[in-house]
Each structure stands twice: as structure tokens, then as C-alpha cells.
Write a protein that holds these residues in place. Structure first.
Motif, PDB file in Angstrom:
ATOM      1  N   ASN A   8       0.827  -1.211   0.000  1.00 19.36           N
ATOM      2  CA  ASN A   8       0.000   0.000   0.000  1.00 19.36           C
ATOM      3  C   ASN A   8       0.859   1.257   0.000  1.00 19.36           C
ATOM      4  O   ASN A   8       0.542   2.252  -0.666  1.00 19.36           O
ATOM      5  N   LEU A   9       1.954   1.241   0.772  1.00 17.66           N
ATOM      6  CA  LEU A   9       2.835   2.409   0.831  1.00 17.66           C
ATOM      7  C   LEU A   9       3.461   2.690  -0.529  1.00 17.66           C
ATOM      8  O   LEU A   9       3.475   3.841  -0.997  1.00 17.66           O
ATOM      9  N   SER A  10       3.979   1.656  -1.186  1.00 18.70           N
ATOM     10  CA  SER A  10       4.627   1.859  -2.485  1.00 18.70           C
ATOM     11  C   SER A  10       3.622   2.297  -3.541  1.00 18.70           C
ATOM     12  O   SER A  10       3.917   3.167  -4.375  1.00 18.70           O
ATOM     13  N   LEU A  11       2.416   1.720  -3.506  1.00 16.85           N
ATOM     14  CA  LEU A  11       1.403   2.130  -4.480  1.00 16.85           C
ATOM     15  C   LEU A  11       0.994   3.585  -4.269  1.00 16.85           C
ATOM     16  O   LEU A  11       0.834   4.350  -5.228  1.00 16.85           O
ATOM     17  N   GLY A  12       0.830   3.982  -3.016  1.00 21.22           N
ATOM     18  CA  GLY A  12       0.449   5.358  -2.736  1.00 21.22           C
ATOM     19  C   GLY A  12       1.506   6.359  -3.149  1.00 21.22           C
ATOM     20  O   GLY A  12       1.208   7.402  -3.748  1.00 21.22           O
ATOM     21  N   LEU A  13       2.779   6.052  -2.845  1.00 15.17           N
ATOM     22  CA  LEU A  13       3.861   6.983  -3.182  1.00 15.17           C
ATOM     23  C   LEU A  13       4.043   7.112  -4.692  1.00 15.17           C
ATOM     24  O   LEU A  13       4.186   8.219  -5.215  1.00 15.17           O
ATOM     25  N   THR A  14       4.060   5.991  -5.393  1.00 15.02           N
ATOM     26  CA  THR A  14       4.288   6.054  -6.836  1.00 15.02           C
ATOM     27  C   THR A  14       3.124   6.707  -7.569  1.00 15.02           C
ATOM     28  O   THR A  14       3.331   7.522  -8.479  1.00 15.02           O
ATOM     29  N   LEU A  15       1.893   6.371  -7.186  1.00 17.92           N
ATOM     30  CA  LEU A  15       0.747   6.999  -7.835  1.00 17.92           C
ATOM     31  C   LEU A  15       0.679   8.485  -7.510  1.00 17.92           C
ATOM     32  O   LEU A  15       0.398   9.314  -8.391  1.00 17.92           O
ATOM     33  N   GLY A  16       0.949   8.852  -6.247  1.00 15.98           N
ATOM     34  CA  GLY A  16       0.942  10.257  -5.876  1.00 15.98           C
ATOM     35  C   GLY A  16       1.987  11.059  -6.640  1.00 15.98           C
ATOM     36  O   GLY A  16       1.721  12.173  -7.110  1.00 15.98           O
ATOM     37  N   LEU A  17       3.203  10.491  -6.784  1.00 14.39           N
ATOM     38  CA  LEU A  17       4.263  11.185  -7.528  1.00 14.39           C
ATOM     39  C   LEU A  17       3.906  11.304  -9.001  1.00 14.39           C
ATOM     40  O   LEU A  17       4.168  12.341  -9.631  1.00 14.39           O
ATOM     41  N   ALA A  18       3.305  10.270  -9.574  1.00 20.26           N
ATOM     42  CA  ALA A  18       2.921  10.316 -10.988  1.00 20.26           C
ATOM     43  C   ALA A  18       1.905  11.428 -11.240  1.00 20.26           C
ATOM     44  O   ALA A  18       2.040  12.205 -12.197  1.00 20.26           O
ATOM     45  N   LEU A  19       0.886  11.526 -10.382  1.00 19.74           N
ATOM     46  CA  LEU A  19      -0.121  12.565 -10.564  1.00 19.74           C
ATOM     47  C   LEU A  19       0.445  13.958 -10.293  1.00 19.74           C
ATOM     48  O   LEU A  19       0.116  14.928 -10.988  1.00 19.74           O
ATOM     49  N   PHE A  20       1.311  14.076  -9.268  1.00 20.12           N
ATOM     50  CA  PHE A  20       1.900  15.378  -8.954  1.00 20.12           C
ATOM     51  C   PHE A  20       2.745  15.891 -10.114  1.00 20.12           C
ATOM     52  O   PHE A  20       2.685  17.075 -10.469  1.00 20.12           O
TER      53      PHE A  20
END
Length: 351
Positions: free
Chosen positions: A96-108
Motif C-alpha cells: 500500500n505504501l509503495s502504491l500510494g507513493l508512486t501513484l501520488g508522484l505520478a499525478l503530482f
């Protein structure tokens, strides 16, 4: 006549300036001055600066693409049951942590790249648009003000202090009702989900026939649903209790069971697991005989009943809790205690 009066007389009746505004006049000394002169950005006059901005935007979009690849790779790299410690959050799921960080960075990066593109490379020439005045006429403003004053006077709000004060008190206390609504959130999950109606010596009762189950009642490849002895549909809290204690029973070939604890807690290949999905608590009802997998119909979380109820697909965060069972001296299946871990979805205090 004063010099100020002379200066006002020297003002023209109306004169347009070069930027499309209206210069001050005797009748309107605060007229719209128009737009200020357009100031070119450095990217507009220096192609090297524009190229730098272009590279920055492209770099942000590229980083977004790499983050998306990292999001996809996280599904392969991290098992669903891997837990890591992150300060100051505490123990969290690595997936969950890795999915949240990578998706958040992609959208940002997409958003930041688009903003930088708009501010440095897209045209920024101001385009004026004529609009009509939206303010009310003096007559309308005076009428509204007079109506408000008449209403305040007729309400006696200023003279009736008891009414005024109690109104203020009532309005101040109404938001407190929201605090009472918090009670409907129920007790803490740890208190509610950690214990069920299962206990040592309670027989497994078939949910459909309401009869105690014997080992010979469970055929290989079948799925049977059970509830604890003593739980009746006539009980006032039956729905709450069965929502936690619902059990599914499957008979496997002992040699097909991979998990040693699961084998020790079973009886002649009969295994009993919680029927409540560990994602959001939906009842599991789909069983694949060939693979010995059970599927939650809500969000397709899939569990392997030959490997301790482990999650092999979907959003569920942990394995299905297993109930340790045996056979009593009368030949009926019975529990040897409650579930060893809380049933149902994960929560913050689960540990």
C-alpha cells in the motif's frame, strides 16, 4: 476659486487612453485606467530559456511515466502481507505504501508539468472582455437597506433581550448534535472484532439445517457454512453476532494442505475459516474446487484455502482467520476456542 477646483475643471469630459481604458474626467475621477503594458517573460525573448523550460516540463512528465512504471512494478515486488515500519506512521503495508507513493508522484508530476508549461511557454497575452456593471442602482440599494432596517425594528430583536439571548444559545448548541452522531460509529474495532461467539467446546451448526455437523457430512470439494452452537436467529443481536462468527468449512485432501498450522488445526482435512472478507467485510461465497480458492464477490479478493487462507489476489490486506476444530466424543465437529486473530477488515490498532 481654489487651485483644486481649477485642476478639476481642466479634466476633459471623457478620453480613451492607448490601452483601452478610460482616463479620469470631472464626472468620473476614478475611471478604469485599462490594462498595464504587457511585460514579456524571459522565455518569450530568449529561446535558450524557453528550451530550458521545455526540458523541465518534459522531465516532470518523464518522471511521471517512471512513477507509473514503479506503481505497476510494486504489484510484483511486494507481497500483500509484507509489513514495514515507517516513522512516524508506524507499521504499514509495504504494498500500500509503495502504491500510494508512486501513484501520488505520478499525478503530482503531471500537474506540476502542466502548470510550468502554462506559466512559461504558453501565451500570456491579456485579452480584455467588456462586461456590464453588476452593482445595483442607488434606488435599489436604498430600498433593500430600508427593508432590512424595518425587519430588524419589527422583530424587536434589540429590545427583546431574552429572545435574542436564547436564540443565540440555541444556535450555538445545535452543532453539538454532531458530537452525539459520532456515537453511531460504534465501539473501537479491536473490542468489536477480536472476540466472537466461538469458544472451546461449541459445536459447528449447519446454517441451513441448524443441525450439528459430523465429519461425514462434509464432502471433499464442497463448501459448507456454519455458525456456533447456541446462536439463534431469534436472538436480538443475531445479525451482529453472525456477521463476525460466520464460518465456511471445506474438506481438502490432507496432502494438499501446504501450511503446517492449518493442517494441525484441521480434522481429517476439514478446515474452517472465517467467512468475512478481510477487505471491507463482505461475505465470501464463491469456491473453486480445482484450485481450492475462495473469491469475495464484492472486490474479487481471492484466498488460498490450502495455504492458511493467504491472499493471492485483490485488495484484502491479510489472510482469513482460521478456527481450530476437532471432534467431540459424540462424533460432532466442535471448536477448540475462538479465532486466534480478529476477523474482518484491517484497522489501525490491529498490529
Amino acid at each position: 476659486m481654489s487651485s483644486q477646483d481649477n485642476s478639476e475643471e481642466n479634466l476633459p469630459q471623457q478620453q480613451d487612453d492607448a490601452d483601452g481604458g478610460v482616463l479620469a474626467t470631472r464626472d468620473n475621477p476614478f475611471a478604469n485606467p485599462g490594462l498595464p503594458p504587457h511585460e514579456h517573460r524571459v522565455q518569450d525573448i530568449d529561446e535558450r530559456a524557453a528550451k530550458r523550460s521545455e526540458r523541465v516540463v518534459a522531465g516532470l512528465f518523464t518522471l511521471s511515466m517512471l512513477s507509473t512504471i514503479g506503481f505497476i512494478a510494486s504489484f510484483v515486488a511486494f507481497p500483500v502481507d509484507k509489513i514495514v515500519y515507517v516513522f512516524p506512521i508506524g507499521r504499514v503495508s509495504a504494498l500500500n505504501l509503495s502504491l500510494g507513493l508512486t501513484l501520488g508522484l505520478a499525478l503530482f508530476c503531471i500537474g506540476a508539468g502542466a502548470i510550468h508549461w502554462a506559466r512559461t511557454l504558453m501565451t500570456d497575452v491579456e485579452v480584455p472582455e467588456e462586461r456590464h456593471d453588476i452593482e445595483a442602482t442607488p434606488e435599489v440599494r436604498e430600498e433593500v437597506l430600508a427593508g432590512f432596517q424595518d425587519g430588524a425594528r419589527e422583530s424587536d430583536l434589540g429590545r427583546r433581550k431574552l429572545v435574542r439571548n436564547t436564540l443565540i444559545g440555541a444556535m450555538a448548541m445545535v452543532p453539538l448534535t454532531g458530537l452525539v452522531l459520532l456515537r453511531d460509529l460504534g465501539p473501537m474495532p479491536g473490542t468489536m472484532l477480536r472476540h466472537t461467539k466461538w469458544a472451546k467446546g461449541k459445536m459447528l451448526i449447519n446454517e441451513n439445517t441448524h443441525e450439528p455437523l459430523r465429519p461425514e457430512d462434509i464432502a471433499v470439494g464442497s463448501l459448507t457454512f456454519a455458525m456456533p452452537e447456541g446462536l439463534s436467529e431469534e436472538d436480538h443481536d443475531f445479525n451482529n453476532q453472525i456477521a463476525k462468527a460466520a464460518l465456511m468449512i471445506v474438506r481438502l485432501q490432507p496432502e494438499n494442505i501446504k501450511d503446517k498450522r492449518e493442517l494441525d488445526w484441521s480434522h481429517e482435512g476439514i478446515v474452517a475459516f472465517s467467512k468475512i472478507c478481510t477487505h471491507v467485510g463482505c461475505p465470501i461465497s464463491l469456491y473453486e474446487q480445482q484450485t481450492h480458492h475462495v473469491l469475495c464477490p464484492c472486490h474479487q479478493s481471492t484466498f488460498d484455502l490450502t495455504d492458511g487462507g493467504r491472499v493471492i489476489f485483490g485488495p484484502a490486506g491479510h489472510a482469513l482467520p482460521q478456527l481450530r476444530i476437532t471432534v467431540n466424543d459424540k462424533g460432532y465437529l466442535e471448536a477448540m476456542g475462538d479465532f486466534a486473530e480478529p476477523v474482518g477488515p484491517a484497522y489501525w490498532e490491529r498490529g
